[in-house]
Design an enzyme around this catalytic site. Structure first.
Site, short mmCIF file in Angstrom:
data_model
loop_
_atom_site.label_atom_id
_atom_site.label_comp_id
_atom_site.label_asym_id
_atom_site.label_seq_id
_atom_site.Cartn_x
_atom_site.Cartn_y
_atom_site.Cartn_z
N CYS A 113 9.70 13.16 -34.68
CA CYS A 113 9.88 14.30 -33.78
C CYS A 113 10.08 15.60 -34.55
O CYS A 113 9.69 16.68 -34.07
CB CYS A 113 11.05 14.05 -32.86
N HIS A 171 16.67 13.88 -31.98
CA HIS A 171 15.38 14.27 -31.41
C HIS A 171 15.27 15.79 -31.43
O HIS A 171 16.18 16.51 -31.04
CB HIS A 171 15.24 13.78 -29.97
N ASN A 203 7.92 19.91 -25.85
CA ASN A 203 8.55 18.64 -26.20
C ASN A 203 7.48 17.57 -26.44
O ASN A 203 6.60 17.36 -25.59
CB ASN A 203 9.49 18.21 -25.07
#
Length: 355
Positions: free
Chosen positions: A14, A119, A134
């Site tokens: 991520c 994250h 995202n």
């Protein structure tokens, strides 16, 4: 929306997706970020060695795993910060007292980096609109200017750490294109997990449907048989209706025949109290017709050319023929003479008797 660069989640990379979505291009790879993490580990080791390589703290530090990366692909905020320094960018904590004192409206910023439980994801302004980039989403999510502050406040309530990206971001095609036009998003992108779950559910439903179709392989034949049965029932109902109509017609004819017989019996008085059969009535009518014809042949032709021209009634004719005086009738005009009327009745009777 197609011009916006958006990396989707792969493994635990991520941090890589966050940086590339921020810079709008494939600028960093896991290898490059791992190299930055190793450099940070080495710098930390050298600082710990200043206290002595034989010290207990140094030995403990060497035994601990790296705090800047792990085997899953996670990278720390220090790695992300050092990666952005290459482009002259700096990270400032959004809810820090120093930044809050500046009282800067979030709309006037250019981008944010958000972190929660290892994250990372980016919220960036492209053109004149804000987008949530995202990597867990199936695509970029449009955020209105009025919703941006509420969105960031909601993330803070959920425990996210938000960093403001300061500096000039590299030029990108999406930013240039969205400076000229504004986009509209009709449907919010789903989370990748939701999409996968929906696809899995669709596959399960499709498999169940195929099993049902296989189990009911003769369903088409069953449908055809059902249609034939429905048609047969409809025809049967039609036949029943026709039979009912025929039965009603027969009853009507019988009632008509009974009424005709009663009319004949009323017009022709019986000489005896016994009930005459149809054969006796027929013989009497024939005898009566012959007698009428003989009288017409014997009578000289008068001024009347047709017996219908004389006003009379059937009761008068029958009464005079049988020798009884007719009842008093002031004025009666018939349309058919007695002979024609009896002929019509006789023809109607035999016509109805043929059914």
């Amino acid at each position: 929306m197609e011009s916006i660069f958006h990396e989707k989640q792969e493994g635990s990379l991520c941090a890589q997706h966050c940086l590339n979505n921020l810079l709008q291009g494939e600028y960093f790879s896991p290898v490059e970020l791992s190299s930055i993490a190793h450099q940070l580990d080495e710098e930390e080791r050298m600082r710990m060695a200043e206290g002595g390589v034989t010290s207990e703290d140094y030995r403990t530090f060497l035994q601990q795993p790296s705090g800047n990366m792990d085997d899953s692909g996670f990278f720390s905020i220090q790695v992300i910060s050092n990666a952005l320094k290459v482009w002259g960018l700096e990270l400032i904590l959004f809810n820090s007292p120093e930044y809050q004192r500046l009282r800067i409206d979030p709309i006037n910023e250019r981008s944010f980096i958000c972190n929660y439980k290892e994250h990372w994801f980016t919220v960036r302004k492209l053109g004149k609109q804000w987008f949530n980039l995202n990597s867990l989403l199936t695509g970029p999510e449009l955020i209105s200017d009025t919703y941006l502050a509420l969105f960031l406040a909601q993330l803070q309530q959920e425990g996210y750490s938000i960093f403001v990206v300061k500096g000039d971001l590299p030029d990108c095609e999406a930013d240039q294109l969205l400076q000229m036009i504004r986009v509209q998003q009709m449907q919010r992108p789903k989370l990748i997990g939701e999409e996968l779950a929906q696809l899995k559910e669709q596959r399960v439903q499709k498999t169940d449907l195929e099993r049902v179709l296989e189990a009911n392989d003769g369903s088409g034949m069953l449908d055809e048989d059902e249609e034939d049965l429905q048609r047969a029932l409809a025809l049967s109902r039609q036949e029943i209706d026709m039979e009912d109509e025929e039965a009603d017609l027969r009853r009507a004819i019988q009632l008509s025949m009974q009424g005709t017989s009663r009319n004949i019996s009323q017009d022709i008085p019986q000489t005896s109290g016994t009930h005459l059969t149809s054969e006796e009535l027929r013989k009497r009518r024939e005898a009566y017709f012959e007698k009428q014809q003989q009288q017409q042949q014997q009578d000289p032709p008068g001024p009347l050319t047709h017996p219908c021209e004389k006003p009379t009634t059937s009761s008068e004719a029958l009464s005079s023929e049988l020798g009884t005086p007719p009842p008093y009738v002031p004025f009666v005009t018939c349309k058919l003479c007695l002979t024609h009327r009896l002929l019509v009745i006789w023809a109607l009777y035999f016509f109805l008797s043929s059914f």
